[in-house]
Design a protein around this motif. Sequence first.
Motif, short mmCIF file in Angstrom:
data_model
loop_
_atom_site.label_atom_id
_atom_site.label_comp_id
_atom_site.label_asym_id
_atom_site.label_seq_id
_atom_site.Cartn_x
_atom_site.Cartn_y
_atom_site.Cartn_z
N ARG A 1 -8.07 -5.30 -9.62
CA ARG A 1 -8.14 -6.15 -8.43
C ARG A 1 -6.73 -6.46 -7.91
O ARG A 1 -6.46 -6.34 -6.71
CB ARG A 1 -8.87 -7.44 -8.77
N GLU A 2 -5.83 -6.83 -8.79
CA GLU A 2 -4.45 -7.14 -8.38
C GLU A 2 -3.77 -5.90 -7.78
O GLU A 2 -3.08 -5.99 -6.77
CB GLU A 2 -3.64 -7.66 -9.56
N ALA A 3 -3.97 -4.77 -8.43
CA ALA A 3 -3.35 -3.54 -7.94
C ALA A 3 -3.89 -3.18 -6.56
O ALA A 3 -3.13 -2.77 -5.68
CB ALA A 3 -3.60 -2.39 -8.92
N ARG A 4 -5.20 -3.34 -6.35
CA ARG A 4 -5.78 -3.04 -5.04
C ARG A 4 -5.24 -3.98 -3.97
O ARG A 4 -4.97 -3.57 -2.84
CB ARG A 4 -7.30 -3.11 -5.12
N GLN A 5 -5.08 -5.25 -4.31
CA GLN A 5 -4.54 -6.21 -3.34
C GLN A 5 -3.09 -5.85 -2.98
O GLN A 5 -2.72 -5.88 -1.80
CB GLN A 5 -4.61 -7.63 -3.90
N LEU A 6 -2.32 -5.49 -3.98
CA LEU A 6 -0.94 -5.09 -3.69
C LEU A 6 -0.90 -3.81 -2.86
O LEU A 6 -0.09 -3.69 -1.94
CB LEU A 6 -0.17 -4.90 -5.00
N LEU A 7 -1.76 -2.87 -3.19
CA LEU A 7 -1.82 -1.63 -2.42
C LEU A 7 -2.23 -1.91 -0.97
O LEU A 7 -1.69 -1.32 -0.03
CB LEU A 7 -2.80 -0.63 -3.04
N LYS A 8 -3.16 -2.83 -0.79
CA LYS A 8 -3.60 -3.18 0.56
C LYS A 8 -2.45 -3.82 1.34
O LYS A 8 -2.21 -3.47 2.50
CB LYS A 8 -4.79 -4.15 0.49
N LYS A 9 -1.72 -4.72 0.70
CA LYS A 9 -0.57 -5.34 1.37
C LYS A 9 0.47 -4.30 1.71
O LYS A 9 1.06 -4.31 2.80
CB LYS A 9 0.04 -6.42 0.49
N SER A 10 0.71 -3.39 0.77
CA SER A 10 1.70 -2.33 1.02
C SER A 10 1.23 -1.41 2.13
O SER A 10 2.03 -0.98 2.97
CB SER A 10 1.95 -1.52 -0.25
N ALA A 11 -0.04 -1.07 2.13
CA ALA A 11 -0.57 -0.20 3.17
C ALA A 11 -0.45 -0.87 4.54
O ALA A 11 -0.19 -0.20 5.55
CB ALA A 11 -2.02 0.15 2.88
N ASN A 12 -0.62 -2.17 4.57
CA ASN A 12 -0.47 -2.90 5.84
C ASN A 12 0.98 -2.90 6.30
O ASN A 12 1.25 -3.02 7.50
CB ASN A 12 -0.99 -4.33 5.70
N ALA A 13 1.91 -2.79 5.36
CA ALA A 13 3.33 -2.80 5.72
C ALA A 13 3.82 -1.42 6.16
O ALA A 13 4.88 -1.31 6.79
CB ALA A 13 4.16 -3.28 4.54
N ILE A 14 3.08 -0.37 5.88
CA ILE A 14 3.52 0.99 6.22
C ILE A 14 3.74 1.18 7.72
O ILE A 14 4.75 1.76 8.12
CB ILE A 14 2.56 2.04 5.61
N PRO A 15 2.84 0.72 8.60
CA PRO A 15 3.10 0.91 10.03
C PRO A 15 4.42 0.25 10.48
O PRO A 15 5.17 0.83 11.27
CB PRO A 15 1.90 0.26 10.72
N GLU A 16 4.70 -0.91 9.95
CA GLU A 16 5.96 -1.58 10.30
C GLU A 16 7.15 -0.77 9.79
O GLU A 16 8.15 -0.61 10.48
CB GLU A 16 5.98 -2.99 9.70
N LEU A 17 7.03 -0.27 8.57
CA LEU A 17 8.08 0.57 8.00
C LEU A 17 8.26 1.83 8.83
O LEU A 17 9.40 2.23 9.12
CB LEU A 17 7.73 0.93 6.55
N ALA A 18 7.17 2.44 9.23
CA ALA A 18 7.24 3.64 10.06
C ALA A 18 7.89 3.33 11.41
O ALA A 18 8.68 4.13 11.92
CB ALA A 18 5.86 4.23 10.25
N GLU A 19 7.56 2.19 11.96
CA GLU A 19 8.16 1.80 13.24
C GLU A 19 9.67 1.58 13.09
O GLU A 19 10.45 2.02 13.93
CB GLU A 19 7.50 0.52 13.76
#
Length: 116
Positions: free
Chosen positions: A33-51
């Motif tokens: 559960r913790e790993a999935r939450q962290l992955l979700k947060k990281s995945a949400n940050a990818i568009p900003e990183l790409a930008e």
Amino acid sequence: MPNNRSGVFIGGFLLGAAVGTLTGMLIAPRSGREARQLLKKSANAIPELAEDLSTSVQLQADRLSGSALRSWDDTLERLREAIAAGVEASQQERQAIKRQNNEITSDSRTAYTDRP
């Protein structure tokens, strides 16, 4: 060119940070559960990183383009100056040759008329 290298470095650094974060989260001893939450947060940050990466690359491309245009303009100016110098030198040489021909012709006429 130093600006281009710094842009590549920044882009590589950001990409490496993202890959490292993702790898660290996958390897870290966390519950599912913790790993999935962290992955979700990281995945949400990818568009900003790409930008951010896209903006950085665009800035570097603009700088490189400006530098290339300045270099091209400098090269054209030097070429114009070289052509102008070549034209002037050729005109001077042509005048010198014309003077020599006139002197030779004048000497020939003088020698021909001075014959007994």
